[in-house]
Motif scaffolding. Sequence first.
Motif, short mmCIF file in Angstrom:
data_model
loop_
_atom_site.label_atom_id
_atom_site.label_comp_id
_atom_site.label_asym_id
_atom_site.label_seq_id
_atom_site.Cartn_x
_atom_site.Cartn_y
_atom_site.Cartn_z
N MET A 70 36.17 43.63 36.92
CA MET A 70 37.20 43.18 37.84
C MET A 70 37.51 44.26 38.88
O MET A 70 37.76 43.95 40.06
N LEU A 71 37.47 45.51 38.47
CA LEU A 71 37.68 46.60 39.44
C LEU A 71 36.54 46.64 40.45
O LEU A 71 36.76 46.91 41.64
N MET A 72 35.31 46.36 40.01
CA MET A 72 34.20 46.32 40.95
C MET A 72 34.38 45.21 41.98
O MET A 72 34.08 45.39 43.16
N VAL A 73 34.90 44.06 41.53
CA VAL A 73 35.17 42.97 42.46
C VAL A 73 36.27 43.36 43.45
O VAL A 73 36.20 43.05 44.64
N GLU A 74 37.29 44.08 42.94
CA GLU A 74 38.36 44.56 43.83
C GLU A 74 37.79 45.51 44.88
O GLU A 74 38.17 45.45 46.06
N PHE A 75 36.88 46.38 44.46
CA PHE A 75 36.27 47.30 45.42
C PHE A 75 35.50 46.55 46.50
O PHE A 75 35.57 46.89 47.69
N LEU A 76 34.76 45.51 46.07
CA LEU A 76 34.00 44.73 47.04
C LEU A 76 34.91 43.98 48.02
O LEU A 76 34.62 43.90 49.22
#
Length: 429
Positions: A316-322
């Motif tokens: 989910m943090l990776m999606v937030e970064f994207l």
Amino acid sequence: MNLKDLKENHDFIHREVKKGNLKITLFYLKSLCDEKKITCNVISTFYDTDENLEYEEYIRSFEEWSMIKEEKDAVEKIFSGCIIILQNNKMYSVKLDNIESRPVYESTEESILQGPKDSLNEKLSISLNIIRNRYRKETLKVKNHTLGQNSKTNIILLYDEKLCDKKALQHLNNKLKDLKVDLLQSAGQLQKLLVESKWCPFPLFMTTERPDRVVTNLSQGKIVFLIEGSSWVLLGPASFFDFFKSMDDHVELVTIGKFLIIIRYIALMMSLFLPALYVAVISYSPEILKVQFALLIAGSRIAVPFPSYIEIIFMMLMVEFLCEASIRLPRTISPSATTVGGLILGQTASQAGLIGNVMIIVISIVAISIFVIPVNAMHQAIRLIRYPLIVLGSLFGTIGVLIGAFALIGYLCSLRSLGKPYMQLFAKN
């Protein structure tokens, strides 16, 4: 500060104009005033008059003029785009500002399939013109306010006197009287000032740049805040359910419109609770699932060295970064960079055994469903609330998710927007 102090500014003009025994002195900032208007409307007319009284009467014919008694008031008028005219020891201010503004463009942040495409403007007069052309009732009231000790930002309140909630209007007027701020430049800043709790993640006012949404809310008795220098306006009092309505709902067939609203609430539930329920079921209650499905998930996680809550928070943090990268990157490369980054990240992480294949499906559903909500301000609140629910699910299982859901509902019921309940169900449509 007095007029002499302004001479240090290179854009400050101090000019004397004489004609026989007549004389006027002009003070203004050429960066804020329209010098063509000054030449045509002030100086040329002065040369055409023969008496001081005749010219004074001409000054009083301007739409926005006032007599200045103190020099500090003259300085404030100069910084608001006025020209100061000194004649026979009498000081007048005339509004001859030259505020640059962009043309009326298409609304890009709130896309719809049908309906008007134009957006509001940073210039108050243009936005007010657009709204009045769509809402032609004599009960529409316009009230001016000024906020910001340094910015002196003009704010216009719009409301239908017949439909507006008088208690909400009184609550707002009391709020505005108590507001103290140095600089005000946007609708988001004003919203933070009007909200009682600074830590509330949910938007208690709706922000929009669409004139049709503004007019619709005026017809529902809402109050509209137009802010000088911002094309975004505030609408209040707002309810939780207002953020799930699109302007397409008013032009679609009734059946289609209701179906789309149901789709948005389903997307809300999936985006909010699916990550927490995945963690709770995998960690504590796999027997809830069918045997084949439970074995499928377990098989996909054989090589994963982390517990499920670490796995889902990481993704989910990776999606937030994207998402953040797509906003900050230049528009020419943003779609390509985020798409390629997401594909490489998901495929590589799965092949490396850091996440399971089912996890990628869950994260994809969550990432897509959040963008079904039509208003961006609610996106951010939902994205934040998911993490406490995941923590509760990882600590207490499905019971923890239920506790979090009831706590969230209770918190939403306690919120107020201009004194009105945030979770009111039966608002006017």
